[in-house]
Design a protein around this motif. Structure first.
Motif, mmCIF file in Angstrom:
data_model
loop_
_atom_site.group_PDB
_atom_site.id
_atom_site.type_symbol
_atom_site.label_atom_id
_atom_site.label_comp_id
_atom_site.label_asym_id
_atom_site.label_seq_id
_atom_site.Cartn_x
_atom_site.Cartn_y
_atom_site.Cartn_z
ATOM 1 N N THR A 149 35.875 23.657 18.294
ATOM 2 C CA THR A 149 35.956 24.710 17.286
ATOM 3 C C THR A 149 34.621 25.022 16.642
ATOM 4 O O THR A 149 33.983 24.132 16.054
ATOM 5 C CB THR A 149 36.972 24.270 16.197
ATOM 6 O OG1 THR A 149 38.258 24.286 16.799
ATOM 7 C CG2 THR A 149 36.965 25.179 14.999
ATOM 8 N N ASN A 160 42.563 32.572 14.039
ATOM 9 C CA ASN A 160 41.317 32.701 14.795
ATOM 10 C C ASN A 160 41.651 33.161 16.219
ATOM 11 O O ASN A 160 42.824 33.410 16.536
ATOM 12 C CB ASN A 160 40.559 31.365 14.827
ATOM 13 C CG ASN A 160 41.323 30.274 15.543
ATOM 14 O OD1 ASN A 160 42.077 29.518 14.938
ATOM 15 N ND2 ASN A 160 41.152 30.174 16.856
ATOM 16 N N ASP A 179 41.725 32.135 20.099
ATOM 17 C CA ASP A 179 41.630 31.003 21.023
ATOM 18 C C ASP A 179 41.173 31.508 22.389
ATOM 19 O O ASP A 179 41.814 32.387 22.973
ATOM 20 C CB ASP A 179 42.995 30.309 21.175
ATOM 21 C CG ASP A 179 43.268 29.320 20.044
ATOM 22 O OD1 ASP A 179 42.345 29.042 19.251
ATOM 23 O OD2 ASP A 179 44.407 28.830 19.962
ATOM 24 N N GLN A 191 46.946 27.820 13.071
ATOM 25 C CA GLN A 191 48.363 27.675 12.699
ATOM 26 C C GLN A 191 48.903 28.950 12.043
ATOM 27 O O GLN A 191 49.980 29.432 12.376
ATOM 28 C CB GLN A 191 48.548 26.498 11.725
ATOM 29 C CG GLN A 191 48.594 25.141 12.356
ATOM 30 C CD GLN A 191 47.287 24.714 12.985
ATOM 31 O OE1 GLN A 191 46.226 25.250 12.710
ATOM 32 N NE2 GLN A 191 47.364 23.729 13.854
HETATM 33 C C1 GLC Z 1 43.976 24.513 15.423
HETATM 34 C C2 GLC Z 1 42.862 25.124 16.240
HETATM 35 C C3 GLC Z 1 43.281 26.452 16.812
HETATM 36 C C4 GLC Z 1 44.611 26.330 17.552
HETATM 37 C C5 GLC Z 1 45.642 25.627 16.703
HETATM 38 C C6 GLC Z 1 46.885 25.332 17.519
HETATM 39 O O1 GLC Z 1 44.162 25.269 14.302
HETATM 40 O O2 GLC Z 1 41.728 25.306 15.449
HETATM 41 O O3 GLC Z 1 42.289 26.929 17.651
HETATM 42 O O4 GLC Z 1 45.080 27.592 17.895
HETATM 43 O O5 GLC Z 1 45.151 24.418 16.178
HETATM 44 O O6 GLC Z 1 47.833 24.643 16.817
#
Ligand code: GLC
Length: 467
Positions: free
Chosen positions: A209, A37, A39, A118
């Motif tokens: 989120t 996604n 960030d 991740q």
């Molecule tokens: C989770 C969050 C994501 C972030 C990630 C970091 O997946 O949804 O936004 O980048 O953790 O480990």
């Protein structure tokens, strides 16, 4: 042991890292899934937080009264931020309400956009250390998402027609960008409310989120199909943690487990790893432990997630103990219970200053290989913390300043276990299994923390492959 000598001993062990990292260029292919996604990182000061809280008219009493770890309105958001700021911890809460999400966007904005999830984070890191092919699963890949992938030709995803291309060149025009807000705070920042002073004890973050696709675990069938004919060394999975029981999350996990089993049966040589990630929904956490953990070969976990898992495997007393004293000794006990109860072959824990891997005696990666992989991971993670990047140039800048906290934890653990070699060589045993533990590298004032655990787990694993 005399501290400077102990520190030097470990500093010397780190000298093998550059050579070992070079070997990664020979590794054929890794796939990452399922969550990628965008960030939107935003730094929030204590002062700005105070203004937001006062604008919403919330008292300290209200702020500390948390009924749900979900964002249904602006107040929930502020409660989550207040909690993580004052405790210096990381949490991720889901927001399903588009107007609240728009409110966060309008109030906070963001300082920068970067890769998130991740799967996405690990794909970027793995491609930057030179693995021949890194396939990233993406369930949404418009240009805005593509721009967060590194411009590396070995980092591949799939366009809307199922054609494999470097991810940064893809623009799936009909996909919507999936943006998560990463609210970061600085250690020592002050929040003053109602005449009281709260000091943020550790640099950390709160993640809000809003993500309609990852929250439904939508799989890109083009990716799934293409992976069947790739000879993959590793599959590294995550992204189940944001599901919710009330939104059919358990059924989605069970369905995904079937797909993973199929994939795994067709690729017996490939190692499957799961990165646990912070999972707030108890039903989902339980479903991950029951359905996904037992079918993969390895899991990666941090101290908080370890305590969370204990809660869903009827280990509340041990969870409480780990919470009160988050020591390597207590956490080792914890991961051993998780290992025992789920049958998982390898568990890797990353905690502040120290990494530990507990694995079956006959696991395909030897103890020495794990040891080497973990040292490499610590250096790459340090590069990321220091520069935000993990390319060769940034890795070369890392000074091997071994963490004092890690050395102390390792020493106490080796004394508690009666295994002096654990402190000296990083290799030992615990209950029925083999143990590797290393102190990490300290980076004062890290530039970024998000994605640290993902980097550590992915690197420790792939660098442990003999080449
Ligand atoms: C989770 C969050 C994501 C972030 C990630 C970091 O997946 O949804 O936004 O980048 O953790 O480990």
């Amino acid at each position: 042991m005399d501290t400077p000598i102990f520190k030097q001993l470990w500093q010397e062990k780190y000298q093998i890292v550059p050579n070992n990292l070079k070997k990664l260029k020979k590794l054929n292919a890794v796939a990452t899934g399922f969550n990628a996604n965008i960030d939107a990182v935003c730094f929030l000061s204590g002062q700005k937080l105070k203004a937001l809280i006062e604008k919403a008219g919330l008292t300290i009493d209200e702020l500390t009264h948390i009924e749900r770890k979900q964002i249904l309105d602006e107040k929930d958001f502020l409660k989550g931020v207040f909690k993580t700021f004052t405790l210096g911890i990381a949490e991720e809460w889901i927001c399903e309400n588009e107007s609240v999400y728009e409110w966060i966007r309008a109030e906070l904005g963001y300082d920068k956009l970067q890769i998130g999830g991740q799967g996405g984070i690990m794909a970027n890191v793995l491609s930057s250390v030179g693995i021949k092919k890194v396939f990233a699963h993406t369930n949404s890949l418009p240009k805005m998402q593509a721009d967060t992938f590194l411009k590396n030709d070995n980092l591949i995803s799939f366009d809307e027609n199922g054609v494999a291309k470097p991810a940064y060149l893809i623009d799936r025009k009909n996909d919507i960008p999936l943006i998560h807000f990463i609210i970061e705070f600085k250690r020592g920042d002050i929040l003053e409310l109602e005449g009281k002073t709260f000091k943020c004890p550790r640099a950390n973050r709160f993640i809000a989120t809003y993500d309609p696709l990852n929250l439904k675990l939508v799989l890109d069938e083009n990716f799934m199909r293409a992976m069947k004919s790739e000879k993959l060394d590793f599959v590294i999975l995550s992204g189940f943690h944001a599901l919710q029981e009330k939104n059919d999350g358990i059924a989605l996990i069970k369905k995904a487990a079937e797909r993973i089993k199929e994939w795994k049966n067709a690729a017996p040589e490939t190692l499957f790893h799961l990165e646990i990630a912070s999972t707030q929904d108890l039903g989902i956490r339980k479903a991950i432990v029951q359905n996904i953990v037992p079918i993969v070969d390895s899991v990666g976990i941090n101290e908080r997630e370890t305590i969370d898992l204990l809660e869903v495997i009827d280990q509340k007393a041990l969870a409480k103990r780990c919470n009160e004293q988050t020591t390597a000794e207590n956490l080792l006990k914890a991961i051993s219970i998780i290992k025992e109860k789920t049958g998982i072959k390898r568990v890797q824990l990353h905690m502040f200053g120290l990494y530990m891997t507990l694995q079956d005696k006959d696991f395909v990666l030897s103890l020495e290989d794990n040891f080497n992989g973990m040292l490499c991971a610590a250096v790459v993670a340090a590069a990321k913390a220091k520069t935000g990047k993990t390319d060769d140039g940034s890795i070369k800048k890392v000074v091997y300043d071994v963490s004092d906290v890690g050395l102390i934890e390792l020493d106490s653990l080796s004394i508690a276990l009666g295994q002096p070699d654990l402190a000296l060589k990083g290799i030992g045993h615990y209950r029925l299994w083999n143990l590797v533990a290393i102190p990490t590298i300290l980076i004062e004032n890290p530039l970024t923390l998000v994605g640290m655990g993902d980097t550590i787990s992915a690197l420790s694993l792939v660098c442990a492959k003999k080449m």
